[in-house]
Design a protein around this motif. Structure first.
Motif, PDB file in Angstrom:
ATOM      1  N   VAL A  99      -7.481   5.006 -36.763  1.00  0.00           N
ATOM      2  CA  VAL A  99      -8.624   5.019 -37.676  1.00  0.00           C
ATOM      3  C   VAL A  99      -9.885   5.450 -36.924  1.00  0.00           C
ATOM      4  O   VAL A  99     -10.041   5.161 -35.739  1.00  0.00           O
ATOM      5  N   GLY A 100     -10.769   6.150 -37.593  1.00  0.00           N
ATOM      6  CA  GLY A 100     -12.045   6.504 -36.981  1.00  0.00           C
ATOM      7  C   GLY A 100     -12.213   7.995 -36.798  1.00  0.00           C
ATOM      8  O   GLY A 100     -11.595   8.809 -37.491  1.00  0.00           O
ATOM      9  N   ASN A 101     -13.017   8.351 -35.812  1.00  0.00           N
ATOM     10  CA  ASN A 101     -13.395   9.752 -35.607  1.00  0.00           C
ATOM     11  C   ASN A 101     -13.022  10.259 -34.214  1.00  0.00           C
ATOM     12  O   ASN A 101     -13.676  11.170 -33.690  1.00  0.00           O
ATOM     13  N   PRO A 159     -13.111   4.756 -14.114  1.00  0.00           N
ATOM     14  CA  PRO A 159     -12.419   3.759 -14.934  1.00  0.00           C
ATOM     15  C   PRO A 159     -12.405   4.156 -16.411  1.00  0.00           C
ATOM     16  O   PRO A 159     -13.335   4.814 -16.900  1.00  0.00           O
ATOM     17  N   TYR A 160     -11.348   3.760 -17.068  1.00  0.00           N
ATOM     18  CA  TYR A 160     -11.298   3.867 -18.530  1.00  0.00           C
ATOM     19  C   TYR A 160     -11.178   2.441 -19.057  1.00  0.00           C
ATOM     20  O   TYR A 160     -10.251   1.707 -18.686  1.00  0.00           O
ATOM     21  N   VAL A 161     -12.114   2.051 -19.912  1.00  0.00           N
ATOM     22  CA  VAL A 161     -12.129   0.703 -20.479  1.00  0.00           C
ATOM     23  C   VAL A 161     -12.402   0.829 -21.979  1.00  0.00           C
ATOM     24  O   VAL A 161     -13.323   1.548 -22.386  1.00  0.00           O
ATOM     25  N   VAL A 185     -15.993   6.928 -29.218  1.00  0.00           N
ATOM     26  CA  VAL A 185     -16.892   7.617 -28.281  1.00  0.00           C
ATOM     27  C   VAL A 185     -16.337   7.527 -26.862  1.00  0.00           C
ATOM     28  O   VAL A 185     -16.256   8.529 -26.140  1.00  0.00           O
ATOM     29  N   GLU A 186     -15.949   6.329 -26.455  1.00  0.00           N
ATOM     30  CA  GLU A 186     -15.370   6.132 -25.112  1.00  0.00           C
ATOM     31  C   GLU A 186     -14.088   6.937 -24.950  1.00  0.00           C
ATOM     32  O   GLU A 186     -13.864   7.584 -23.925  1.00  0.00           O
ATOM     33  N   PHE A 187     -13.241   6.911 -25.982  1.00  0.00           N
ATOM     34  CA  PHE A 187     -11.959   7.613 -25.918  1.00  0.00           C
ATOM     35  C   PHE A 187     -12.169   9.121 -25.828  1.00  0.00           C
ATOM     36  O   PHE A 187     -11.550   9.801 -24.997  1.00  0.00           O
ATOM     37  N   ASN A 188     -13.027   9.659 -26.685  1.00  0.00           N
ATOM     38  CA  ASN A 188     -13.233  11.107 -26.711  1.00  0.00           C
ATOM     39  C   ASN A 188     -13.790  11.628 -25.394  1.00  0.00           C
ATOM     40  O   ASN A 188     -13.398  12.707 -24.920  1.00  0.00           O
ATOM     41  N   GLU A 189     -14.723  10.874 -24.794  1.00  0.00           N
ATOM     42  CA  GLU A 189     -15.298  11.290 -23.518  1.00  0.00           C
ATOM     43  C   GLU A 189     -14.217  11.379 -22.442  1.00  0.00           C
ATOM     44  O   GLU A 189     -14.167  12.342 -21.669  1.00  0.00           O
TER      45      GLU A 189
END
Length: 203
Positions: A99-101, A159-161, A185-189
Motif C-alpha cells: 500500500v502507498g506510493n 543503514p536501511y531502517v 520515502v525511506e524505501f524509495n530513496e
C-alpha cells in the motif's frame, strides 16, 4: 461420545476440552413402502458418519487466533535467527498488496511474483540482511497483524531502517492474503540509490 434423540440431533463431546458441539441433522422422511425406516437404522447411519471422520471438531475463535499468532511469531523468530522467514508461510497463490506510493506499490498475484519482483531485488541491494524487531502482534480471527521495525546495511554501507505493518489473512496455516504498509520515502530513496548485486556488478 455422541447422543441421539428425535427429532434427530447429534451431540459431539470433544475431550479433554469438554467442549460440546451440537449439530442438528434434518432428514427427509425415509419411506419403505408405507413404513418408516426403523430408528435404529437411522442411528446406525449417523454413527457410521461420525466414525468415518465426517464430523469435524470446530475450533473456537480464541484457539484460531492463538494458533495463527504462534505460527507467525515463530516465523519472525526464524527470520531473526537466519533459519527462515515469514515468506515461508505464503501460499503459492497468495496476493500481496504493498500500500502507498513506493516504487513497488501494487498487488502481486502470486508468491513467485512477489518474491521475484520485490524480495529478491531488495535482498540483492543489501550487504547485511534485514532483521526484524517486533513491537507487537495482534490476532483477530484469521487475521494476524505484525507491527515491527526492521534494519540492515545496504551494499553502499549505509543503514536501511524502516517500520512496517503487515496484515496476514491465514488459512490452513498459510498466508493467503497480505497487505503491507511502510515508509515509502525511506524505501524509495534506498531502492533508487543502491543497485542490486549481479554477476557483473559484485562490488
Amino acid at each position: 461420545m455422541f447422543k441421539i434423540s428425535y427429532p434427530l440431533k447429534v451431540k459431539i463431546i470433544a475431550r479433554p476440552a469438554q467442549r460440546e458441539v451440537l449439530t442438528t441433522i434434518s432428514f427427509c422422511t425415509l419411506m419403505n413402502g408405507n413404513s418408516l425406516i426403523p430408528k435404529t437404522i437411522v442411528a446406525l447411519i449417523v454413527f457410521l458418519i461420525l466414525i468415518s471422520g465426517s464430523a469435524v471438531m470446530v475450533e473456537s475463535k480464541d484457539e484460531i487466533e492463538a494458533r495463527n499468532k504462534a505460527i507467525v511469531q515463530a516465523s519472525f523468530v526464524a527470520w531473526t535467527a537466519g533459519t527462515g522467514s515469514p515468506f515461508d508461510l505464503l501460499a503459492d497463490d497468495v496476493t500481496w498488496t504493498i500500500v502507498g506510493n513506493s516504487v513497488v506499490s501494487k498487488t502481486y498475484p502470486t508468491r513467485d511474483a512477489f518474491m521475484h519482483e520485490v524480495i529478491q531485488p531488495f535482498n540483492a541491494r543489501m550487504r547485511i540482511g534485514l532483521k526484524p524487531t517486533i513491537r507487537n502482534i495482534y490476532a483477530d480471527g484469521n487475521t494476524v497483524i505484525i507491527f515491527f521495525d526492521a534494519s540492515g546495511t545496504a551494499r553502499d554501507g549505509k543503514p536501511y531502517v524502516n517500520t512496517y505493518a503487515w496484515f496476514f489473512d491465514m488459512r490452513d496455516k498459510k498466508v493467503v492474503k497480505a497487505s503491507a504498509f511502510f515508509d515509502s520515502v525511506e524505501f524509495n530513496e534506498f531502492w533508487q540509490r543502491v543497485f542490486p548485486k549481479t554477476p557483473g556488478n559484485s562490488e
